[in-house]
Write a protein that holds these residues in place. Structure first.
Motif, PDB file in Angstrom:
ATOM      1  N   TYR A  61       0.834  -1.202   0.000  1.00 51.92           N
ATOM      2  CA  TYR A  61       0.000   0.000   0.000  1.00 51.92           C
ATOM      3  C   TYR A  61       0.875   1.261   0.000  1.00 51.92           C
ATOM      4  O   TYR A  61       0.615   2.192  -0.757  1.00 51.92           O
ATOM      5  CB  TYR A  61      -0.941  -0.013   1.222  1.00 51.92           C
ATOM      6  N   LEU A  66      -1.572  -1.161  -5.191  1.00 53.65           N
ATOM      7  CA  LEU A  66      -2.845  -1.371  -4.479  1.00 53.65           C
ATOM      8  C   LEU A  66      -3.431  -2.770  -4.725  1.00 53.65           C
ATOM      9  O   LEU A  66      -4.013  -3.370  -3.825  1.00 53.65           O
ATOM     10  CB  LEU A  66      -3.844  -0.287  -4.889  1.00 53.65           C
ATOM     11  N   ASP A  67      -3.278  -3.292  -5.932  1.00 50.46           N
ATOM     12  CA  ASP A  67      -3.846  -4.619  -6.211  1.00 50.46           C
ATOM     13  C   ASP A  67      -3.185  -5.685  -5.353  1.00 50.46           C
ATOM     14  O   ASP A  67      -3.854  -6.595  -4.831  1.00 50.46           O
ATOM     15  CB  ASP A  67      -3.697  -4.962  -7.702  1.00 50.46           C
ATOM     16  N   TYR A  99      -9.155  -1.050   0.339  1.00 52.54           N
ATOM     17  CA  TYR A  99     -10.124  -1.305  -0.730  1.00 52.54           C
ATOM     18  C   TYR A  99     -10.784  -0.008  -1.196  1.00 52.54           C
ATOM     19  O   TYR A  99     -10.983   0.216  -2.385  1.00 52.54           O
ATOM     20  CB  TYR A  99     -11.211  -2.232  -0.172  1.00 52.54           C
ATOM     21  N   VAL A 102      -8.607   1.889  -3.446  1.00 50.75           N
ATOM     22  CA  VAL A 102      -8.533   1.264  -4.771  1.00 50.75           C
ATOM     23  C   VAL A 102      -9.756   1.653  -5.588  1.00 50.75           C
ATOM     24  O   VAL A 102      -9.671   2.039  -6.756  1.00 50.75           O
ATOM     25  CB  VAL A 102      -8.439  -0.275  -4.644  1.00 50.75           C
ATOM     26  N   SER A 103     -10.949   1.533  -4.965  1.00 50.39           N
ATOM     27  CA  SER A 103     -12.173   1.783  -5.725  1.00 50.39           C
ATOM     28  C   SER A 103     -12.302   3.267  -6.103  1.00 50.39           C
ATOM     29  O   SER A 103     -12.923   3.586  -7.109  1.00 50.39           O
ATOM     30  CB  SER A 103     -13.400   1.325  -4.933  1.00 50.39           C
TER      31      SER A 103
END
Length: 882
Positions: A61, A66-67, A99, A102-103
């Motif tokens: 992170y 991020l994945d 998460y 990321v989104s």
């Protein structure tokens, strides 16, 4: 190293990663942890794996990978973790935080797959239709099918058989090749190989099974189904439109959204989500979409705080992310062909791919005043209400039930069915007439055809058409019909399945019919037990001077154990029903006409039965029965009307069904003769005993009423109103040799032979004779011989005493028959012949004249059978000296 020390290497890599991290060398730290992970992965060291994954996630992170960070945190959550609740809570919050970031980078991208909670896809259940309405006062809705019912293989097989039975009847006895049983609820046990059919404007409920593997509660918000829909217009063309989101096309498919759904720590819970199709087409349910979040500031939620209503305040909700999970159901393993057996292949499971079809009628059924407890044989009137809640008319309404003797809607003609209880005493469920006291002794006759009550030749008594006015129920219309119930003859708890079948007025290609199920549970308690026998009357004269009278003895016992508060039973009427016989009068009618039976009391009745007049039988069709009522009260119950006749015919047809002989052929020549002899002892007389019971309930007196049926087949053989308990046969010793093949003897039994010829002696009961004047006393005796069969019979009467033992001489006394010792006669069908005999006595005494032996054979047969004497009573004569 000579022998590689892998664990030592991994441990040193972890230490190195830790040092690199302290020194700010993030990439080196990540590389060290990833290399160590290769060693620890899959070795069962779950706590070490969790620690490494957590560190990899954090380092990824900070490096904006991020994945990789999401993937590492995902691993911590989906493995069965041994961490403490607090630790799991912090892992989850960290995951959600990553998460969310990321989104936010790609807000328009596809929804990500969420790892929590677990979904057991194969446990997904789909239900088509509205939820069942709760009971409303006296109104009780049909049970039908719901998601609350457990799947039961045996009962689903019974429902399938009932549906096949009614479909075969509608299609002239053949089940159509494209018939498939209706399935309202699809689960892992049902046949899901075909696309299910759902009706437009009727909800589809999908039950999804969630499981939370963590020790911290999960809060799902805005939970709904994810689907794609391919609408069809009326011309049948496809408009390829894929709807992935709820908000896009609510006018095609309405979607229910559950705003909050809490799953406690390590809890399994089901969510029921609904879709409302407003258009015809093909629907594919893909999965669920929801926001996954935690509850702020609490690691665990105790049982009280676990309710969804307890955390509606926005400040209590922690961080949440939107995502989806797909429902992927594996079909059953195929195992029919050789290729399928040798390879592992699975069939399709299409429970989530319904086809939405045009509107169909929808029936709701309500039962009013439907009892839960009855006495055995008790008749109760209830009402059933049929409501069409759709926008199309319905027709062809039928009900099918394996126990047709339990209920009836009344006869086909309105005249037979009392519309409302008559205004006479007690508001009886029967059709009654007040009688004159003079006409009590003799029977009142009437006749009815079984065809009027739906039980004729070739009919199926289990399928009963519901007598709707004009046979159509219009949209929004409701109709109430009377329904008579009769408590089953065996005591105990009975589950009775009703299947209502109906069709649309407009014939649709995809759905031909619809069904509605109802299971009634009735508890019956003991009432009366009736036993009857019929025997030939020895008095040969009746009104027409022809023979053929019968005596019917009926014993009725009160076997009620007064749990139901029954004080006493009154036998109000005994009726007979038969094609050839009828009760004529009661023989032992005592002064008190009302026959009362207290607890454990038994009443005995004797009736005279006569043949129906030939002209009556000739004019009647083969399905007409003559009913004769012998009344003990001041009211006649018309036994040939509903509901008395309905229940009689229904019990008769179920009795005949049970008694169907197993098909086996025997030698035909002797068989015909034996059959003729057997016919003499057969009688098709059925007795209906009608009663009232006086019950005290909550210091009020109620009057219950009911009827019992005794079906008499054979002269001299006892018949019962309720099935008798069979004693288990005793164990026979084992035989170690093969028994010889003995052919089944086709000789008729003694009982059958005794019914072939009926004999009766007529003589003076006592005689005074002056023996001192005339030493021989001659007495004229008439021997009447009556042929009971429909064939010609050769008869030999032998008057010689059988002197087998000295005792027999003493019994007969010393008297002799004068004249011929043997007579040979031929009696035509049902002919009566009288022989004039003379008996000679030499001194006073009591003598038994019943010594003539009668042999008979059918004229066209060789074998002679001796007919044993009917009159078991000795024919005694007293000779006195004057």
């Amino acid at each position: 190293m000579k022998s590689p020390m892998v664990r030592k290497y991994a441990f040193h890599m972890i230490l190195a990663g830790h040092r690199f991290s302290k020194a700010g060398q993030k990439k080196h730290a990540l590389r060290c942890y990833c290399q160590a992970m290769q060693v620890y992965k899959g070795k069962g060291w779950s706590l070490a794996e969790d620690h490494i994954n957590f560190t990899i996630g954090r380092q990824s992170y900070t490096l904006r990978q991020l994945d990789n960070a999401v993937s590492a945190f995902r691993h911590i959550l989906i493995n069965e973790s041994k961490q403490s609740a607090a630790q799991q809570g912090s892992f989850l919050r960290e995951y959600l935080y990553v998460y969310k970031n990321v989104s936010q980078l790609s807000p328009d991208g596809p929804l990500p797959q969420l790892p929590l909670p677990y979904i057991n896809s194969s446990a997904t259940r789909v239900f088509f239709g509205h939820d069942r309405r709760p009971a409303d006062g006296e109104k009780q809705a049909a049970t039908h099918v719901s998601l609350d019912q457990e799947y039961d293989n045996e009962s689903s097989q019974q429902w399938r058989e009932l549906e096949e039975q009614v479909v075969a009847l509608v299609n002239k006895g053949v089940i159509p090749p494209n018939f498939h049983p209706t399935q309202y609820c699809l689960n892992s046990f049902s046949d899901n190989s075909r696309f299910p059919l759902a009706v437009v404007e009727e909800p589809i409920t999908v039950e999804v099974a969630f499981r939370n593997p963590l020790k911290v509660p999960l809060l799902l918000t805005n939970l709904s189904l994810l689907w794609k829909f391919q609408p069809k217009d009326c011309s049948g063309k496809n408009d390829e439109e894929v709807k992935e989101l709820v908000a896009s096309e609510p006018e095609m498919i309405g979607t229910e959204v559950i705003s909050e759904f809490l799953i406690n720590s390590e809890e399994s819970k089901v969510a029921r989500l609904k879709l409302f199709p407003h258009h015809i087409g093909e629907l594919h349910i893909l999965g669920v979409v929801y926001n996954l979040g935690t509850i702020q500031g609490s690691t665990t939620v105790d049982g009280i705080g676990a309710l969804p209503g307890c955390h509606t305040g926005k400040q209590s909700l922690g961080m949440s992310v939107r995502g989806r999970q797909d429902l992927e159901i594996q079909g059953p393993r195929l195992n029919s062909t050789k290729e399928e057996k040798t390879s592992i292949t699975y069939g399709p499971d299409r429970r989530l791919d319904p086809i939405i079809v045009e509107e169909m009628p929808l029936l709701e059924v309500f039962f009013i005043h439907f009892p839960t407890g009855l006495l055995c044989g008790e008749i109760r009137k209830a009402y059933v209400e049929f409501v069409n809640v759709s926008k199309c008319p319905l027709t062809g309404l039928k009900v099918v039930c394996k126990r047709p003797e339990f209920f009836t809607f009344g006869g086909n003609t309105t005249a037979l069915t009392p519309l409302s209880p008559s205004a006479s005493e007690n508001c009886s469920a029967y059709k009654t007439v007040v009688t004159e006291s003079t006409s009590v002794c003799t029977a009142l006759t009437s006749s009815a055809s079984s065809v009027d009550f739906g039980i004729g030749i070739g009919s199926q008594p289990e399928v009963i058409p519901v007598p709707l006015p004009d046979t159509v129920l219009l949209p929004g219309a409701s109709v109430q019909l009377p329904l008579w119930l009769r408590g089953p003859d065996e005591e105990g708890v009975h589950e009775i399945n009703f299947l209502f079948y109906y069709e649309s007025v407009k014939k649709l290609p995809k759905i031909r019919h619809r069904i509605l199920r109802h299971t009634a549970v009735i508890c019956t308690s003991r009432s009366l037990n009736a036993r009857a026998t019929v025997c030939r009357s020895n008095s040969l004269e009746d009104e027409e001077g022809r023979g053929g009278n019968m005596l019917v003895f009926v014993d009725v016992e009160n076997i009620n154990t007064s749990e139901a508060g029954v004080k006493e039973f009154h036998i109000v009427q005994v009726s007979s029903s038969s094609k050839h016989w009828k009760l004529q009068k009661s023989v032992n009618l005592s002064e008190n006409k009302d026959a009362k039976l207290g607890s454990r009391e038994k009443g005995k009745f004797c009736f005279k039965a006569i043949r129906c007049k030939e002209k009556e039988v000739a004019t009647q069709s083969s399905e007409d029965y003559t009913f004769a009522d012998i009344i003990f009260g001041n009211e006649q119950i018309i036994s040939s009307a509903s509901p008395c006749a309905d229940f009689f015919y229904r019990s008769l047809s179920s009795e005949l069904k049970k008694a169907q002989p197993s098909a086996h052929t025997e030698k035909q020549s002797v068989e015909d003769a034996v059959r003729l002899i057997q016919k003499c002892s057969e009688v098709d007389l059925n007795v209906v005993i009608l009663w009232k019971a006086y019950v005290v309930e909550d210091s009020k007196q109620l009057i219950l009423e009911g009827q019992h049926h005794v079906i008499l087949h054979t002269v001299g053989k006892e018949a019962y109103s309720s099935p008798q308990k069979q004693e288990p046969p005793e164990m026979e010793p084992l035989k170690f040799f093969r028994p010889e093949n003995t052919a089944v003897s086709s000789r008729p039994s003694v009982e059958q032979l005794s019914s072939l010829i009926k004999t009766s002696l007529h003589y003076p009961e006592s005689l005074n004779h002056p023996f001192h004047q005339k030493s021989l006393c001659l007495v004229p005796v008439t021997l009447l011989l009556s042929n009971c069969s429909k064939a010609d019979v050769d008869v030999i009467v032998d008057l010689r005493h059988k002197t087998t033992s000295p005792e027999s001489l003493e019994i007969h006394g010393s008297f002799t028959w004068l004249g011929q010792t043997q007579y040979k006669l031929q009696l035509k069908s049902e002919e009566i012949h009288s022989l004039q005999l003379k008996a000679c006595f030499v001194h006073t005494g009591v003598y038994n004249l019943g010594t003539p032996r009668v042999f008979a054979k059918l004229s066209d047969q060789v074998t002679v059978f001796e007919t044993s004497q009917q009159n078991s009573m000795p024919a005694l004569i007293i000779i006195n000296n004057v």
